[in-house]
Design a protein around this motif. Structure first.
Motif, short mmCIF file in Angstrom:
data_model
loop_
_atom_site.label_atom_id
_atom_site.label_comp_id
_atom_site.label_asym_id
_atom_site.label_seq_id
_atom_site.Cartn_x
_atom_site.Cartn_y
_atom_site.Cartn_z
N GLY A 120 0.77 -1.23 0.00
CA GLY A 120 0.00 0.00 0.00
C GLY A 120 0.80 1.28 0.00
O GLY A 120 0.22 2.36 0.12
N TYR A 124 -1.65 11.49 -2.15
CA TYR A 124 -1.20 10.44 -1.22
C TYR A 124 -0.64 11.13 0.02
O TYR A 124 0.31 11.92 -0.06
CB TYR A 124 -0.14 9.57 -1.87
CG TYR A 124 0.45 8.52 -0.96
CD1 TYR A 124 -0.19 7.29 -0.78
CD2 TYR A 124 1.64 8.75 -0.27
CE1 TYR A 124 0.34 6.32 0.06
CE2 TYR A 124 2.17 7.80 0.58
CZ TYR A 124 1.52 6.58 0.73
OH TYR A 124 2.06 5.62 1.56
N ASN A 158 -1.73 4.54 5.72
CA ASN A 158 -2.89 3.99 6.41
C ASN A 158 -4.22 4.51 5.87
O ASN A 158 -5.29 4.08 6.32
CB ASN A 158 -2.79 4.27 7.91
CG ASN A 158 -1.63 3.51 8.54
OD1 ASN A 158 -1.49 2.31 8.31
ND2 ASN A 158 -0.79 4.20 9.30
N GLU A 159 -4.16 5.45 4.91
CA GLU A 159 -5.37 5.91 4.24
C GLU A 159 -5.78 4.86 3.19
O GLU A 159 -4.94 4.06 2.75
CB GLU A 159 -5.10 7.25 3.56
CG GLU A 159 -4.81 8.38 4.52
CD GLU A 159 -6.00 8.69 5.41
OE1 GLU A 159 -7.15 8.63 4.92
OE2 GLU A 159 -5.78 8.99 6.61
N PRO A 160 -7.05 4.86 2.72
CA PRO A 160 -7.49 3.85 1.75
C PRO A 160 -6.70 3.89 0.43
O PRO A 160 -6.32 2.83 -0.09
CB PRO A 160 -8.96 4.19 1.53
CG PRO A 160 -9.36 4.91 2.77
CD PRO A 160 -8.16 5.67 3.21
N ASN A 161 -6.47 5.07 -0.13
CA ASN A 161 -5.70 5.22 -1.38
C ASN A 161 -6.19 4.25 -2.46
O ASN A 161 -5.40 3.67 -3.20
CB ASN A 161 -4.21 4.99 -1.15
CG ASN A 161 -3.62 5.99 -0.18
OD1 ASN A 161 -3.85 7.21 -0.31
ND2 ASN A 161 -2.87 5.49 0.80
N LEU A 162 -7.52 4.07 -2.54
CA LEU A 162 -8.08 3.02 -3.41
C LEU A 162 -7.78 3.27 -4.88
O LEU A 162 -7.48 2.32 -5.64
CB LEU A 162 -9.59 2.92 -3.19
CG LEU A 162 -10.01 2.45 -1.77
CD1 LEU A 162 -11.53 2.43 -1.65
CD2 LEU A 162 -9.43 1.08 -1.48
N ARG A 218 -4.20 2.28 -5.58
CA ARG A 218 -3.98 0.83 -5.50
C ARG A 218 -4.66 0.10 -6.67
O ARG A 218 -4.15 -0.89 -7.19
CB ARG A 218 -4.49 0.31 -4.17
CG ARG A 218 -3.60 0.79 -3.01
CD ARG A 218 -4.27 0.76 -1.67
NE ARG A 218 -4.65 -0.58 -1.26
CZ ARG A 218 -5.38 -0.85 -0.18
NH1 ARG A 218 -5.81 0.17 0.58
NH2 ARG A 218 -5.68 -2.08 0.14
N LYS A 219 -5.83 0.64 -7.08
CA LYS A 219 -6.53 0.04 -8.22
C LYS A 219 -5.73 0.19 -9.50
O LYS A 219 -5.70 -0.70 -10.36
CB LYS A 219 -7.91 0.70 -8.37
CG LYS A 219 -8.73 0.15 -9.53
CD LYS A 219 -10.09 0.85 -9.60
CE LYS A 219 -10.90 0.33 -10.78
NZ LYS A 219 -12.21 1.05 -10.90
#
Length: 947
Positions: A647, A703, A707-711, A714-715
């Motif tokens: 992540g 960013y 620990n944040e989603p950062n979806l 990552r996607k």
């Protein structure tokens, strides 16, 4: 000493006593502000009196010695005189006490001493003069404060065969002087082979024995050098009683060290000298598990040819460290051009109480910056000076070129190729579907052409005796290939090394009656072999082990004195690394010791740098001075993928991933890119463009924290990160492939000593001739074409002066340099043949004439002596023909051979050479005419102008 007066004899004996006790005896005018003990002669005291010897410890007077003639009564009068000098110290002389406490009287035989710190003392006889260390101890026992750490320091041992070299003595003196003046970091730039480790042993001994140091850290560049250094401390005996260093002081090379083990920590605390790499020191400091030697070496070999400092992020020390900052008093950093900057810098800087001594033969801007010097070392001893001093021998560069090494080659459609996956080692037989060109830089990295390796090795085999070492071909015989000069090949990687070894075995096999090379003739020395240090020792000592092939393990610091050929089958772009690698061949060695491992050797006057890739002429680079040393190094692909999968999808990581994928795609052929697309479902080009496009169009949220989603981020990388097969294939593409041609094509297009190198040395020789034409007798006669005889003594004088100037001014070398450059100058050089012709000192006459342009052909006097002698025999003496009998002609022919070998001769010279020949010659010419006729014959044979 009988010719000396009694007082002069006493002075000589007292000087020797002082020197033996560690005092430098110096005239008053030569006193220097140095830390070691000095005995100043004729020292000025009050009332314009002069003390025979005034003793100084670290620049402050401590005592007086009064010298008298041998046999003089050393009674009350002399005692009163020395006492007067002890209170007469001048106000501009520093002293430890006033009056000076320690008084001596000596006549060169009897020696008396009084310690005035003891008010009840009287002059008492003693057997030997006290050393500086003993006087310091005595002073402190009587509460005289001597607070200098240098006060006990004796003068360095004399230079000599069983002692120090001059360069070692000067280096140690420079370090001690720098420390005296408060410097904390000193840099020694000492030529490879000059004895840096021996110098370091002496520095350690003096600091432990005289300067109250307790712990010294000796950082080595590589684990195998630690083994070598540990051995040097075991053989170092330049101590007060001749006992080995490691019998006096505890020397530790920690292995499998556990900082949580009290016994291990006790051993480390007890050690006076600790030898290890900076990586192992980091493990000890952090209390982390320690790697064993083989793992250390394997990791080093993988990264060494990055040719820069250790890559990877700078290490972090943390808080729970196992050693205090003042654990070491002194740190010696061997090969300090590497290891201590960038990634590992914090480890060394942690010990901020210690003095640091850097040792290297190749200082970099980084080293100068670290040691607070601006392109200047505390002490420098150059390679050129080491050649002049005979400590090292210089290289001769022999170049082998093939079509492929110069211009690359072609893999044609239909060629059979074996493809090796570097990541896994798997092989696959293929037929080339399309023609492709490979460059010389891709050779043995992505393409192996076995024929290219075979052509180079075959050429080496054919020239090693014929061209490189012709003196080792016996007259009327064949060279003995069992004892080819010890040779070290540098390969690009281990597979390349194995290919070279197999080729050597095959190519050299025909030179042995058994049809194969002897066992152990050629061996691998890499970290992949068991006990590589044993291999290095065997290469040094085993006369049957002739050729070693390495990648990095023998590239720095390792001594192989019998090594006579350093062969490069890989290019090197680091100036520092190249110099270190070349330095493996420069060690000098006595002729007798050389013949114990190479029985057919004559001498090691130089070594051959066999250049099969153009390394001697390729552009080199030097690391910049600590530029961005605190910046993080780019992550390796494996580390990057691991971080992103957890992540850490920062801008920097995503952009780096896109860059790496784009680079891999562009350097990978269509076949392998297609294989990746079939596994991943997308191309690397499309994947990297998607990431770049997302940044360009500002499609990604910022960013801020892992620990944040950062979806969205990552996607974006999920198609690669969550496809393990694609990641494995990406790593395979990143490592690359090796295409082995079966068998490939190539041919040798050039095989010769490097012309550029030859011109450099012949130009230097010609400059020397012109600069010294009026200073050296033999040069003056040839230069000005004078009629004076050139005797053997004159030629020997010229030869000695030339060799002092440069070891490359040996006659056979200069002769061959002129042969190499002759075609360029449209001149002719007839090679020297046979032992007599090679060793004729009259070749100097011919060399000088040729260098001055007096002749278009360089030919030995031996080569023309027979013809000149025939002309001489047929001459007339005035109007009368020379009517020599056949027996007389044979006598004179021997004289002519002597002249052609040694220079102009006289009756005296002949008597010293051969009394019978001299008598026979005088009888031929008559006693009255013998000298005149010998002079004429000599000049006629040597083509010297008649008077």
């Amino acid at each position: 000493m009988d010719e000396l007066k009694p007082e002069e004899q006493a002075r000589v004996l007292i000087d020797e006593m002082l020197a033996a006790a560690g005092w430098a005896v110096v005239p008053r005018s030569e006193y220097m502000d140095v830390p070691h003990a000095q005995a100043v002669t004729e020292a000025l005291t009050k009332g314009n009196n002069r003390a025979d010897y005034q003793l100084y410890l670290d620049g402050r007077a401590i005592g007086v010695l009064e010298a008298k003639r041998l046999g003089k009564n050393l009674g009350a009068c002399v005692a009163e005189q020395v006492a007067k000098y002890s209170v007469g110290t001048l106000p501009w002389n520093q002293a430890w006490a006033n009056p000076l406490p320690f008084l001596f009287m000596c006549d060169g035989d009897k020696l008396f001493f009084r310690n005035t710190l003891d008010p009840t003392s009287k002059f008492e006889p003693i057997k030997k003069l006290f050393t500086p260390k003993q006087l310091v101890k005595l002073a402190r026992e009587h509460n005289l404060k001597i607070d200098s750490e240098f006060a006990a320091l004796p003068v360095l041992p004399p230079v000599g065969p069983n002692g120090l070299r001059l360069c070692q003595r000067d280096a140690i003196a420079a370090v001690e002087l720098a420390f005296k003046f408060g410097e904390r970091r000193v840099l020694l730039d000492i030529a490879t082979g000059a004895g840096k480790t021996f110098t370091a042993c002496m520095m350690c001994y003096r600091q432990l024995n005289y300067m109250h140091a307790e712990g010294i850290l000796y950082l080595v560049d590589r684990t195998n050098l630690g083994v070598q250094t540990e051995g040097e401390f075991g053989t170092f005996r330049l101590t007060e009683n001749g006992e080995a260093f490691n019998k006096i002081y505890d020397v530790l090379r920690p292995r499998h060290f556990n900082a949580d083990d009290p016994d291990d920590m006790r051993r480390l605390s007890k050690a006076n000298v600790c030898i290890c790499t900076i990586q192992r020191l980091f493990s000890i400091l952090k209390g982390e598990p320690d790697n064993d030697d083989s793992i250390d070496e394997a990791e080093e070999e993988e990264t060494f040819f990055a040719e820069e400092n250790d890559d990877g992020p700078e290490v972090e020390l943390g808080n729970d460290l196992k050693l205090s900052q003042d654990f070491f008093d002194t740190i010696i950093v061997d090969e300090c051009h590497r290891s201590i900057y960038s990634r590992w810098g914090k480890v060394l800087k942690y010990f901020n109480k210690a003095r640091i001594i850097g040792l290297t033969a190749t200082p970099t801007p980084q080293a100068y910056a670290f040691f607070n010097n601006v392109n200047k070392a505390t002490y420098r001893y150059s390679r050129e000076q080491s050649y002049i001093d005979g400590i090292n021998v210089p290289p001769r560069i022999y170049r082998i070129k093939t079509e492929v090494t110069e211009g690359g080659g072609l893999i044609s459609e239909g060629d059979k190729v074996t493809e090796v996956t570097k990541k896994t080692g798997k092989t696959k037989a293929k037929v080339q579907t399309t023609s492709s060109v490979y460059t010389s830089t891709e050779l043995d990295r992505s393409v192996v052409n076995p024929t290219q390796i075979e052509k180079v090795i075959t050429e080496f085999r054919d020239v090693v005796f014929e061209r490189l070492f012709p003196n080792r071909i016996p007259e009327n015989g064949e060279p003995d290939y069992r004892y080819i000069p010890k040779t070290l090949f540098f390969a690009k990687n281990r597979q390349h090394a194995l290919n070279i070894i197999e080729t050597i075995k095959r190519v050299f096999a025909e030179k042995f009656p058994e049809g194969h090379v002897p066992d152990g003739f050629v061996q691998e020395i890499t970290c992949s072999v068991e006990k590589p240090n044993d291999r290095i020792r065997a290469f040094n000592n085993d006369k049957n082990f002739r050729i070693a092939v390495t990648v990095t393990l023998v590239s720095t610091g390792t001594d192989v004195k019998p090594l006579e050929v350093v062969a490069f089958m890989r290019d090197v772009h680091s100036d520092v690394l190249y110099t270190q690698m070349v330095g493996r061949g420069c060690r000098s060695m006595s002729d007798d010791l050389l013949r114990t491992v190479t029985p057919n050797a004559d001498t090691k006057a130089n070594f051959v740098l066999l250049d099969a890739v153009g390394v001697a002429q390729s552009e080199k680079r030097m690391p910049k001075a600590c530029e961005n040393s605190s910046d993080k190094k780019p992550l390796k692909l494996s580390d990057l993928l691991e971080r992103i999968s957890h992540g850490e999808v920062s801008d920097a990581n995503l952009e780096l991933l896109a860059e790496k994928c784009s680079t891999i795609y562009n350097r990978t052929n269509d076949e392998h890119n297609t294989e990746f697309r079939e596994i991943a479902g997308f191309t690397l080009r499309d994947f990297s463009l998607t990431i770049f496009d997302a940044f360009e169009k500002n499609l990604l949220p910022e960013y801020t924290d892992i620990n944040e989603p950062n979806l969205e981020r990552r996607k974006l990388v999920s198609p690669l990160i969550n496809n393990n097969n694609a990641r494995v294939k990406l790593s395979e593409l990143h490592a690359g492939y090796l295409s082995i041609l079966n068998p490939g094509e190539d041919r040798v297009i050039y095989s010769e000593f490097l012309e550029e190198d030859a011109l450099k040395h012949t130009s230097a020789f010609e400059k020397y001739i012109h600069d010294h034409a009026d200073e050296i007798e033999a040069l003056r006669i040839i230069y000005h074409d004078e009629s004076q005889s050139i005797t053997n003594a004159m030629l020997c004088d010229l030869q000695q002066k030339l060799l002092v100037e440069s070891k490359m001014f040996r006659v056979p070398l200069l002769w061959d340099y002129y042969r190499v450059s002759a075609s360029e100058n449209h001149k002719m050089v007839i090679p020297l043949k046979g032992k007599n012709e090679i060793e004729s000192i009259t070749n100097l006459i011919q060399l000088v004439r040729y260098a001055l342009g007096r002749t278009e052909t360089l030919q030995s006097i031996q080569g023309i002596a027979a013809k000149r002698f025939g002309l001489y025999v047929g001459q007339q003496m005035g109007d009368t023909p020379r009517n020599f009998t056949p027996a007389q002609v044979e006598v004179l022919r021997k004289v002519a051979q002597y002249v052609a070998q040694n220079g102009c001769t006289s009756r005296k010279d002949l008597f010293e050479f051969d009394q019978t020949l001299a008598v026979q010659t005088i009888n031929i010419y008559s006693p009255a005419k013998a000298d005149k006729e010998l002079d004429y014959l000599s000049k006629f044979l040597l083509q010297i102008k008649a008077a």
